[in-house]
Design a protein around this motif. Structure first.
Motif, short mmCIF file in Angstrom:
data_model
loop_
_atom_site.label_atom_id
_atom_site.label_comp_id
_atom_site.label_asym_id
_atom_site.label_seq_id
_atom_site.Cartn_x
_atom_site.Cartn_y
_atom_site.Cartn_z
N ASP A 140 0.80 -0.99 -0.02
CA ASP A 140 0.07 -0.09 -0.04
C ASP A 140 0.75 1.28 0.01
O ASP A 140 2.02 1.34 0.43
CB ASP A 140 -0.95 0.13 1.47
CG ASP A 140 -1.60 -1.13 1.64
OD1 ASP A 140 -1.59 -2.08 0.52
OD2 ASP A 140 -2.04 -1.31 2.59
N VAL A 142 0.48 5.04 1.43
CA VAL A 142 -0.28 6.21 2.38
C VAL A 142 0.38 7.48 2.24
O VAL A 142 1.63 7.69 2.90
CB VAL A 142 -0.49 5.89 3.76
CG1 VAL A 142 -1.25 6.94 4.37
CG2 VAL A 142 -1.00 4.35 3.82
N GLY A 223 -6.71 11.16 -3.03
CA GLY A 223 -7.40 10.15 -2.00
C GLY A 223 -6.68 9.69 -0.98
O GLY A 223 -7.12 9.32 0.31
N VAL A 225 -4.76 7.23 -0.25
CA VAL A 225 -4.20 6.02 -0.06
C VAL A 225 -4.23 5.41 -1.57
O VAL A 225 -5.46 5.70 -2.27
CB VAL A 225 -5.12 5.21 1.06
CG1 VAL A 225 -4.96 3.68 0.85
CG2 VAL A 225 -4.80 5.94 2.19
N ILE A 227 -4.26 1.34 -2.83
CA ILE A 227 -4.15 0.20 -2.39
C ILE A 227 -4.04 -0.98 -3.61
O ILE A 227 -4.73 -0.57 -4.60
CB ILE A 227 -5.52 -0.47 -1.57
CG1 ILE A 227 -5.29 0.52 -0.47
CG2 ILE A 227 -5.46 -1.90 -1.29
CD1 ILE A 227 -6.39 0.21 0.67
N PRO A 228 -3.04 -1.74 -3.87
CA PRO A 228 -2.81 -2.35 -4.97
C PRO A 228 -4.19 -3.27 -5.56
O PRO A 228 -5.03 -3.61 -4.62
CB PRO A 228 -1.58 -3.37 -4.90
CG PRO A 228 -1.36 -2.76 -3.56
CD PRO A 228 -1.99 -2.04 -2.67
N GLY B 60 -5.14 -5.51 0.67
CA GLY B 60 -5.79 -4.75 1.61
C GLY B 60 -5.37 -4.80 2.78
O GLY B 60 -4.86 -5.82 3.27
N PRO B 61 -5.52 -3.78 3.77
CA PRO B 61 -5.09 -3.97 5.15
C PRO B 61 -5.60 -5.09 5.87
O PRO B 61 -4.96 -5.70 6.50
CB PRO B 61 -5.29 -2.48 5.84
CG PRO B 61 -5.54 -1.58 4.57
CD PRO B 61 -5.86 -2.24 3.39
N ASP B 220 -12.70 2.02 -3.04
CA ASP B 220 -11.18 2.80 -3.09
C ASP B 220 -11.38 4.21 -2.58
O ASP B 220 -12.56 4.67 -2.46
CB ASP B 220 -10.78 2.80 -4.57
CG ASP B 220 -10.31 1.65 -4.96
OD1 ASP B 220 -9.29 0.94 -4.12
OD2 ASP B 220 -10.57 1.17 -6.16
N ALA B 221 -10.11 4.60 -2.19
CA ALA B 221 -10.03 6.09 -1.84
C ALA B 221 -10.62 7.24 -2.54
O ALA B 221 -11.40 8.04 -2.18
CB ALA B 221 -8.56 6.19 -1.17
N GLY B 247 -12.29 -2.00 3.71
CA GLY B 247 -10.97 -2.22 4.16
C GLY B 247 -10.20 -1.05 4.28
O GLY B 247 -8.90 -1.40 4.38
N GLY B 248 -10.57 -0.10 4.48
CA GLY B 248 -9.73 1.16 4.85
C GLY B 248 -9.55 2.21 3.82
O GLY B 248 -9.44 3.12 3.99
N GLY B 249 -9.44 1.78 2.56
CA GLY B 249 -9.20 2.80 1.73
C GLY B 249 -10.46 3.86 1.65
O GLY B 249 -10.22 5.18 1.62
N SER B 252 -9.98 6.63 4.09
CA SER B 252 -9.00 7.64 3.87
C SER B 252 -9.37 8.70 2.98
O SER B 252 -9.07 9.73 3.33
CB SER B 252 -7.75 6.81 3.46
OG SER B 252 -7.32 5.86 4.31
N PRO B 276 -5.07 2.51 7.33
CA PRO B 276 -3.70 2.37 7.52
C PRO B 276 -3.28 3.46 8.57
O PRO B 276 -2.05 3.21 9.16
CB PRO B 276 -3.13 2.50 6.28
CG PRO B 276 -4.19 3.02 5.20
CD PRO B 276 -5.65 3.02 5.86
#
Lengths: 310, 385
Positions: A140, A142, A223, A225, A227-228, B60-61, B220-221, B247-249, B252, B276
């Motif tokens: 990831d 951030v 955004g 972040v 994430i892949p 994802g986290p 997604d974010a 999942g956190g995105g 954020s 995250p």
């Protein structure tokens, strides 16, 4: 040309004005305010920049399905580079990291395409999988908030406007842009005229990389972040730019494609925002957006056909 | 020229294989290669047990934590875990279960994307005689539940009380004085997302919060930031955004959007699935309350399956275990959570072994239920401090 220009501007403005008017009539309190317009204007830049990059490849008659994976991997590499090199002027490192990675990845796309001589769609699907996997290995990203100034106004607008100017000049006022147009028009004629087609295709991919680098820089700034993706889900990032590109193509008769793409993205965002403010369920939003795209492209294509018949 | 064609052919075949068959395992290439050797040893030595896990993602986290925690627990018990990514797509979930069973897994577990996929995977497990359990999920549909429970190989499921999660977080917004909220949620049709949504709606209705709008399918974010900005512009009275998960995105992205519009403190955010940067979010008062840390849920599913595979099932009927997620409301809690739950496993080697009849003959389902129900930040600190 002098007389035709106001008419063309008028025609181009009809589409966004009509969409705005419809949603304004339906939701005058929610949709019509200046802040909503300002936000939609900002949001239109991000997919537009990717679409401008895509434009250099698709004008050549090629496809690049890996743009989502390139944006993700570039943003991850750029962010990690920034975090590793310090945060003083971090966004400069972020910009360099995103840009360099995207250009290198598009160089790989072009090289593999030129070497294998198989359809670009297959090449870019294969490479998309590799880029997604590479992004997963890195992990990831951030981005600290203090480094994400280009994710908010006015910096995102400045970056977007600069990208617009660069795209316009590159596409319309440079030899590379002209050659891309020539190869896209007819590869055989261009080759016979002495154009080095492979090099032009390489340039098309590299220019696409340039804009994808800017898009990844703005995307992670916005955004915060990245994430892949796995299982080719990065391809979802292709569709918003692609829709804008189609509208840009549809408006090509009356407006430069680079401007047309931005108008297309703006209109799509207006449609989506309008539906969000009206409380339209997400599933119907997708249906309406799809139908809207078909209607716009269909009507524009019909108009062109009619003119040819005349 | 001939070489060139052969090269193209090989690449095409390789890509096709990745696309239409084995790609779910591609992301897990390194562990798989290692496992391929061990499978042979397994056949010769009659062990270790192999557990197949179908999961939505491995990047994802939340998913990464689920996988690492399962691998840790399996390692302690001398078992192995095979992971296959399904992207939350029903067809991928079915093919993953098929593939995991075909690869010789002794048991399989899955976080099903919808109730509708359950009958198919239960049937696959039945036909193969391989035990199956669900993690993070309850079955809402009564007919599907009945069908699953009639299977001799459906062991059960572990889930959080997601309606309570939504309700508690919705109530936290009301406690902060919020009156106008929107919900940003992930997949429509997903059982967990729908249940959290129900909980939020219940709390909003009871506490007098108006639900101004909702946006689904946000994972997604960037799209979360887009949606949040649209809501902020359209509803000047907006004072709360509930992020359903993802999942956190999405959390954020939502925070960035609220920050960019200088609305931190004026718009309260609640979220499920820790992002995250949870400590930072709480420190800057960007988030009013969060639930998460529920990645131990699949661990309890694994314990159920391990005991079953080991020939000492904790129950002879289908069992459902409910647990509560961890709620964080302050920086100190977030720091404690990082220290006690993230930097070290929430259950140590001895505790994991004691959850199996093999190592602790007096262990029962009731004990497992108590452990799952007790799981909280305080519980982990109390056990390990």
């Amino acid at each position: 040309m002098g007389k035709g220009l106001p008419r063309k501007i008028l025609i181009v403005l009809i589409l966004p004005c009509a969409v705005y008017a419809i949603f304004f009539a339906l939701q005058p309190k929610r949709f019509g305010n200046l802040q909503t317009l300002y936000i939609m204007f900002q949001q239109a830049f991000l997919p537009s920049i990717s679409a401008w990059g895509l434009c250099f490849v698709m004008s050549l008659g090629l496809y690049d399905l890996s743009i989502g994976a390139i944006i993700i991997l570039s943003a991850i590499v750029g962010t990690n580079l920034t975090l590793a090199l310090g945060t003083g002027v971090g966004y400069i490192w972020l910009f360099i990291g995103c840009l360099a990675t995207a250009v290198v990845l598009e160089l790989v796309n072009a090289t593999v395409y030129n070497l294998l001589k198989i359809p670009s769609m297959i090449v870019t699907i294969g490479l998309m999988i590799l880029y997604e996997t590479a992004a997963n290995f890195v992990g990831d990203a951030v981005l600290p908030y203090e480094l994400s100034i280009f994710g908010r106004a006015p910096y995102n607008i400045i970056a977007g406007a600069a990208a617009l100017v660069v795209a316009y000049i590159l596409y319309n006022r440079t030899q590379i842009g002209m050659q891309i147009g020539a190869v896209g028009g007819s590869e055989i004629i261009a080759r016979n005229a002495g154009v080095r087609v492979e090099r032009v295709k390489m340039n098309g991919f590299l220019l696409c990389g340039l804009f994808l680098g800017i898009a990844s820089f703005l995307s992670v700034s916005y955004g915060g972040v990245i994430i892949p993706s796995t299982r080719m889900s990065s391809i979802l990032r292709l569709f918003p730019p692609l829709m804008g590109y189609f509208i840009g193509i549809a408006l090509k008769k009356v407006c430069n494609i680079i401007i047309g793409i931005f108008i297309g993205e703006m209109v799509i965002i207006m449609v989506v925002t309008g539906m969000v403010t009206m409380g339209v369920p997400t599933t119907y939003q997708q249906v309406i957006t799809g139908l809207f795209l078909l209607a716009v492209v269909g009507i524009a294509t019909k108009a062109k056909t009619d003119e040819v018949v005349k | 020229m001939k070489q060139h064609k052969i090269f193209c052919l090989v690449l095409t075949v390789a890509f096709s294989l990745m696309l239409f068959g084995g790609f779910s395992l591609f992301a897990e290439q390194a562990p798989k290669a290692e496992k391929a050797e061990k499978v042979e040893k397994v056949e010769k030595a009659k062990g270790p047990y192999l557990f197949g896990v179908s999961i939505w993602s491995d990047s994802g986290p939340l998913s990464k934590k689920v996988i690492s925690n399962l691998r840790y627990a399996a390692g302690v018990l001398g078992a192995e875990v095979e992971v296959a990514v399904d992207g939350f797509k029903p067809d991928n979930q079915v093919s993953n279960i098929e593939n995991l069973i075909a690869r010789g897994c002794d048991a399989v577990m899955i976080c099903n994307c919808t109730d509708a996929v359950v009958p198919k995977i239960v049937k696959l497990a039945d036909e193969a005689g391989v035990p199956l359990a669900l993690y993070f999920r309850k079955i809402n549909d009564p007919e599907i539940k009945k069908y699953a429970e009639s299977s001799p190989y459906f062991i059960g499921n572990v889930h959080e009380d997601e309606v309570a999660v939504g309700y508690n977080l919705g109530s936290a917004l009301a406690d902060k004085g919020c009156r106008n909220a929107v919900i940003i949620n992930y997949n429509k049709g997903d059982t967990t997302a729908e249940n959290r949504y129900k909980g939020y709606k219940k709390a909003f209705a009871e506490k007098g919060i108006a639900l101004l709008g909702e946006q689904w399918d946000i994972l997604d974010a960037e799209p979360a930031a887009n949606a949040a900005e649209s809501f902020i512009a359209a509803f000047p009275e907006l004072d709360a955004i509930a992020v359903g998960g993802g999942g956190g995105g999405p959390l954020s992205g939502t925070i960035r959007a609220v920050k960019n519009h200088n609305k931190i403190g004026r718009i309260r955010i609640t979220a499920s699935d820790f992002g995250p940067d949870i400590a930072e979010s709480l420190k800057n008062k960007e988030v009013a309350a969060m639930s998460g840390g529920h990645w131990t849920d699949p661990f309890f599913t694994f314990i159920l399956l391990y005991n079953y595979v080991d020939g000492t099932p904790l129950s002879k009927k289908v069992e459902t275990i409910t647990m509560q997620p961890i709620y964080l409301t302050s920086v100190s809690e977030a720091q404690e959570y990082m220290k006690w739950c993230m930097d070290q496993p929430p259950y140590n080697d001895e505790e994991i072994k004691n959850m199996t009849v093999r190592h602790n003959s007096s262990f029962t389902l009731s004990d497992l239920r108590k452990i799952a129900a007790a799981y909280s930040l305080q519980d982990v600190i109390k056990r390990h401090k």
